[in-house]
Design an enzyme around this catalytic site. Structure first.
Site, PDB file in Angstrom:
ATOM      1  N   CYS A 198       0.824  -1.218   0.000  1.00 45.83           N
ATOM      2  CA  CYS A 198       0.000   0.000   0.000  1.00 45.83           C
ATOM      3  C   CYS A 198       0.853   1.262   0.000  1.00 45.83           C
ATOM      4  O   CYS A 198       0.521   2.259  -0.631  1.00 45.83           O
ATOM      5  CB  CYS A 198      -0.908   0.046   1.220  1.00 45.83           C
ATOM      6  N   CYS A 341      14.258   4.639  -3.119  1.00 47.28           N
ATOM      7  CA  CYS A 341      12.850   5.021  -3.314  1.00 47.28           C
ATOM      8  C   CYS A 341      12.283   5.272  -1.932  1.00 47.28           C
ATOM      9  O   CYS A 341      12.993   5.766  -1.061  1.00 47.28           O
ATOM     10  CB  CYS A 341      12.089   3.951  -4.084  1.00 47.28           C
TER      11      CYS A 341
END
Lengths: 384, 78
Positions: A198, A341
């Site tokens: 998520c 990231c």
């Protein structure tokens, strides 16, 4: 059964549960079953929020709460169990306070720890039903396998962006037949970078509210025996197009857990196995990155999206993952290049692509992404 | 015929459905093989469920009387 028949309610409880008891298919008998039940909820997040609220409100007698994580501001968009005062608190503890305040007649037990192959059997064996709302495949396979090995019904739900899945696994029907489990559908866990979580892929906040409520519904039906459960069926709701689908599922003879030739007879942490593909990628810690930056010129590349860069960045060159193949020329082939990231999976994907398709050999993944960097090196920066 | 796509298969293929000619494939296994050649990223999923006419189908199942096919990858979010 006799024991359940002897369960009594105080006048306050009878008043509280009166709308349940008024249901002809439910009555005092089903309410007694709820009070006698022990349910374990693994993961107190998006799915866990409605699940815990509705199970507690319904009067499930004993609820176990498992979560190792702490409440973060970015959880509040969907984890409606928590509010701003809970930020930084252990989720399982904060969740326990909320559901005890909602219904003081229930018992709760907190496990503020990660479910692992070492503790899962001991925790799960104490419960009648297990509901899983975790956010990773390692725990999902662990919960499934433990439930099959211990003969416990497993109420499954999972979400992705706008879409949710619900089923009931490993449930014995009235004829004594055991229904399918997660490994009948998906025998092996996917490669870690194949399915984003998520945090990486995003999720519409209301989605876990809907899917977690359905999960609570199935827990209540398994305990009370009312209606027909989702055993043998997989429900998928695509909320973006408002399309519901129900697929019939069945036991698979090749299931490694309980097929005709079982190969899994005890719990294994699927982590090292899941990560087999990622093992060859070189990884560095935030501390190592800092050391390198002090001693040599390295190139730091951020593969997140521009809006994420705007929230917080560490001064890296921004090349979003989906544009990386158009920017090959800007990636140095001689000095060390570190990619990062948010939490480490997109940069891993980028490195795999660059090594395989473009022959790079000088790439390093920043372990845990910018989130781990903030935790360990720069706590003043914004987390999201 | 339409192949219904779910979960991360939508992201990989870039749509929520894909037009296919079921007659091109004798079995579920052949369809899966073709899909993983067209979209190599699907291979990383290792386990992808296929449902034919709303029922879970194994690789050797024929697509002869298929009127609806769905591709269901595993989903982990919570």
């Amino acid at each position: 059964m006799n024991v359940i028949n002897q369960i009594t309610f105080s006048p306050e409880e009878l008043s509280r549960y009166s709308r349940h008891i008024a249901l002809p298919q439910f009555g005092v008998a089903a309410q007694q079953k709820l009070k006698a039940a022990n349910v374990l909820v693994v993961g107190c997040g998006g799915l866990g929020s409605p699940l815990l609220l509705y199970l507690a409100a319904a009067g499930v007698g004993s609820i176990g709460l498992v979560d190792f994580d702490r409440v973060d501001e970015s959880n509040l968009q969907r984890q409606v169990l928590f509010d701003i005062h809970d930020i930084g608190e252990e989720k399982a503890v904060a969740a326990q306070h909320k559901i005890k305040a909602l219904n003081p007649h229930i018992n709760t037990r907190v496990y503020a720890e990660r479910l692992t192959a070492a503790n899962a059997m001991n925790i799960i064996k104490e419960y009648d039903v297990v509901a899983d709302g975790t956010d990773n495949f390692t725990t999902r396979y662990l919960v499934n396998d433990a439930c099959v090995l211990l003969n416990k019904p497993y109420v499954y739900a999972a979400i992705h962006q706008f879409e949710g899945q619900v089923s009931l696994f490993n449930c014995v029907n009235n004829d004594g037949e055991t229904g399918p489990n997660y490994r009948d559908l998906f025998p092996l866990p996917p490669a870690p970078e194949a399915v984003p979580n998520c945090g990486e892929a995003g999720v519409l906040g209301v989605l876990p509210g809907i899917i977690g409520s359905m999960q609570a519904l199935e827990v209540i039906k398994v305990i009370t025996g009312i209606g027909e459960t989702l055993s043998g069926r997989l429900f998928i709701f695509d909320t973006l197009y408002f399309q519901t689908n129900i697929f019939k599922i069945k036991r698979n003879a090749d299931n490694p857990l309980n097929g005709t030739h079982p190969t899994i007879t005890q719990l294994i942490d699927c982590e090292p196995f899941c990560n087999a593909a990622a093992k060859s990628i070189k990884e560095i810690t935030p501390q190592q990155l800092k050391d390198w930056q002090q001693h040599e010129a390295i190139q730091l590349i951020d593969v997140r999206e521009p809006y994420e860069y705007e929230i917080v960045n560490m001064g890296a060159q921004l090349i979003p993952l989906n544009t990386i193949t158009n920017n090959i020329a800007t990636i140095d082939r001689t000095k060390k290049v570190v990619l990062h990231c948010k939490s480490g999976s997109r940069s891993l994907q980028a490195i795999q692509l660059l090594e395989k398709e473009f022959g790079f050999t000088n790439l390093y993944n920043l372990q845990g992404g910018i989130l781990q960097y903030i935790d360990e090196m720069a706590p003043h920066l914004t987390k999201y | 015929m339409e192949l219904k796509l779910f979960g991360v298969a939508k992201d990989i293929i870039g749509s929520n459905k894909l037009s296919i000619t079921a007659e091109d494939f004798a079995t579920v296994g052949e369809l899966k093989q073709w899909l993983s050649q067209q979209y190599p990223k699907l291979q990383q999923l290792r386990s992808v469920a296929v449902a034919v006419n709303s029922e879970y189908a194994e690789d050797n199942q024929s697509l002869q009387n298929a009127y609806e096919i769905a591709l269901i990858p595993p989903v982990s979010g919570g």
